[in-house]
Scaffold this active site. Sequence first.
Site, mmCIF file in Angstrom:
data_model
loop_
_atom_site.group_PDB
_atom_site.id
_atom_site.type_symbol
_atom_site.label_atom_id
_atom_site.label_comp_id
_atom_site.label_asym_id
_atom_site.label_seq_id
_atom_site.Cartn_x
_atom_site.Cartn_y
_atom_site.Cartn_z
ATOM 1 N N ARG A 1 5.447 6.299 -4.465
ATOM 2 C CA ARG A 1 6.497 6.127 -3.449
ATOM 3 C C ARG A 1 6.357 7.134 -2.320
ATOM 4 O O ARG A 1 7.081 7.063 -1.317
ATOM 5 C CB ARG A 1 7.871 6.250 -4.108
ATOM 6 N N ASN B 1 18.346 9.458 -3.628
ATOM 7 C CA ASN B 1 17.414 8.709 -2.796
ATOM 8 C C ASN B 1 18.263 7.931 -1.808
ATOM 9 O O ASN B 1 19.232 7.287 -2.188
ATOM 10 C CB ASN B 1 16.579 7.753 -3.652
ATOM 11 N N LYS C 1 -4.962 -2.460 7.976
ATOM 12 C CA LYS C 1 -5.618 -1.963 6.754
ATOM 13 C C LYS C 1 -6.563 -0.810 7.084
ATOM 14 O O LYS C 1 -6.548 0.221 6.425
ATOM 15 C CB LYS C 1 -6.384 -3.105 6.067
ATOM 16 N N LYS D 1 5.358 3.999 0.297
ATOM 17 C CA LYS D 1 5.177 2.611 -0.146
ATOM 18 C C LYS D 1 6.288 1.716 0.380
ATOM 19 O O LYS D 1 6.076 0.581 0.711
ATOM 20 C CB LYS D 1 5.130 2.524 -1.668
HETATM 21 C C1 AGP Z 1 1.201 -2.467 4.468
HETATM 22 O O1 AGP Z 1 -0.124 -2.128 4.012
HETATM 23 C C2 AGP Z 1 1.999 -1.261 4.798
HETATM 24 N N1 AGP Z 1 2.055 -0.378 3.702
HETATM 25 C C3 AGP Z 1 3.340 -1.548 5.447
HETATM 26 O O2 AGP Z 1 3.059 -2.052 6.723
HETATM 27 C C4 AGP Z 1 4.288 -2.543 4.727
HETATM 28 O O3 AGP Z 1 3.750 -3.842 4.790
HETATM 29 C C5 AGP Z 1 5.629 -2.534 5.474
HETATM 30 O O4 AGP Z 1 6.157 -1.225 5.400
HETATM 31 C C6 AGP Z 1 6.645 -3.524 4.919
HETATM 32 O O5 AGP Z 1 6.970 -3.170 3.591
HETATM 33 P P1 AGP Z 1 7.772 -4.246 2.696
HETATM 34 O O6 AGP Z 1 6.906 -5.444 2.585
HETATM 35 O O7 AGP Z 1 8.013 -3.548 1.393
HETATM 36 O O8 AGP Z 1 9.060 -4.553 3.422
#
Ligand code: AGP
Length: 608
Positions: A27, A101, A485, A603
């Site tokens: 996280r 959190n 990516k 994450k």
């Molecule tokens: C994707 O590789 C990223 N870590 C990030 O853009 C992610 O897709 C975005 O923060 C959305 O997260 P979620 O799908 O949990 O809402």
Amino acid sequence: MCGIVGYIGDSQAAPILLDGLSKLEYRGYDSAGIAVYDGEHIQTQKSIGRLKVLSELTHDGATMPGTVGIGHTRWATHGAPSKENAHPHFNQDETIAVVHNGIIENYLKMKKYLEKKDYHFVSDTDTEVVAHLLDYYYKGDPIEAITKVMHRVEGSYALGIIFLEHPGVVYAVRKDSPLIVGHGKDGNLIASDVPAVLKYTRNVYFIQNEEIAVLTGESIAFYNVDGEEIQKESTTIDWDINAAEKAGYEHFMLKEMYEQPKTVRDTLNPRIKDGAVVIEELGMTDEEIRRIQRIHIVACGSAYHTGVTAKYVFEGMARIPVEVDLASEFRYRNPILQENDLVIIISQSGETADSLAALREAKSKGIKTLGIVNVVGSSIAREADTVMYTWAGPEIAVATTKAYSAQLIAEYLLAVKFAQVRGEITETEVASYLKDLQKLPQQIEMLLSNKERIQHFANRYISAKDVFFVGRGIDYAISMEGSLKLKEISYIHSEAYAAGELKHGTISLIEEGTLVAAVLTQEELYKKTISNIVELTSRGAFVLAVTTTGNTEIEKAADYVIYIPQTNRWFTNSLAIIPLQLFSYYVSVGKGCDVDKPRNLAKSVTVE
Ligand code: AGP
């Protein structure tokens, strides 16, 4: 986004807290701490940096005896990463310990209120306000104090709390930040997410908003914000513990890339019955589907990129107008939503603050909302009118891959369903689409087996400074994800560009040897994009082309070609993204980056 773990039972708490926090490292965090009741006091130990620092400080918990405790990994929001700002936070006489959190949005106002009542603060955090506020309201009944605090604070919170005067109890409460309760055989646990408790139990309760959980070593009770006891059903988690571990892969990201065939199957197959798309959870009648006048797809990051693809698919297949919005924009632009619109929120975590806010914005206007979400029981999943889960299992790597692929599948299924109900496609076309969809898993497997060639190519670009990804139509959407990516895990600057737009400025950046990845999966646009490739190579670019087998004409224009199998033009993103994921992964590994936990990223972005 922070990680919370709590334990009460027959075993020593500290080792369990440290183990649970280690399962939440994905996280993202910058400091950590634990608090344990040692029979007389609530002892605490905190550290900044990686969790192993805290483990070393406490000799893996041995220096903190006791069977009741709470722990935390902090992703700084209010107050820089420091031991003072690390959780747990205490009231002044250290009789109440809190881990949190989320964000207490009115913490400054509450802090001033408490300072006027002679409370002194030792940190810059919003969380410390909660500890002192609990002290202020505590007159011997923890639940009474907790409910009063819940009425005073604004914002999001998942809290783990222990009171010195009630050492045989761990309290937990949440609003808009995830928190679960695990019922174990030799004790009970709280945690921000399932992987932290899987080693001890599969029997989990998802705490809903403004519910309080009261855990002893033997029992778990739940109360509402008015302090009234409520009954809750538990859920049995069927992930095996490896699903949340690396299963022999070097990184979670690589493991999750290789899980994509399974992810696609798991998301697809339960929704195809007797040659038809059956989305039971959709909760929409055919008449309601026919009444849809516009779809708004709202998300962040990679989830947004799947939404850009979905626009082409919904409009192309079902002829429904689609708007795609970044959630952080949608929530503040007072969007124009009409009665027969459908808002689709896409989110892996189901906790992304901007996406959750966008959902609430749509609901406040009375618009039907559908969540495409991966984490069961998450806020977006619960608050959307209906939810379509992407059965990708826990996605640990910060850079999404398998959830991204599952989101695409969910969108394809919705488009086929909507197109069929609205009479835009024939039964024959439905059968053809479903046949192509069901071939995707083994086609992805084939592409993944091709990793050595891509790894070899990637090693040539670990010192690249700028990389461009270009394409037209769905290929432009694929380019967006390919670019993200590469940026997020290798820290190499990259941009995705509509190939037809290059001549309007960006082509001035092309120098000798600049790498451009060109995506060509849309047959009717091949020639246009090939002419863009010629413009690029004539200015010195080195062009990697990702294209469909059979498009051999590309060999004359591009410097390096990766072929993907034939599939329906609407579904090519699911295949073309695979070599781009592998390319970014191997560039990142080649650079020695922290692939699973890239710098500055979490994450799930549960704060604005
Ligand atoms: C994707 O590789 C990223 N870590 C990030 O853009 C992610 O897709 C975005 O923060 C959305 O997260 P979620 O799908 O949990 O809402």
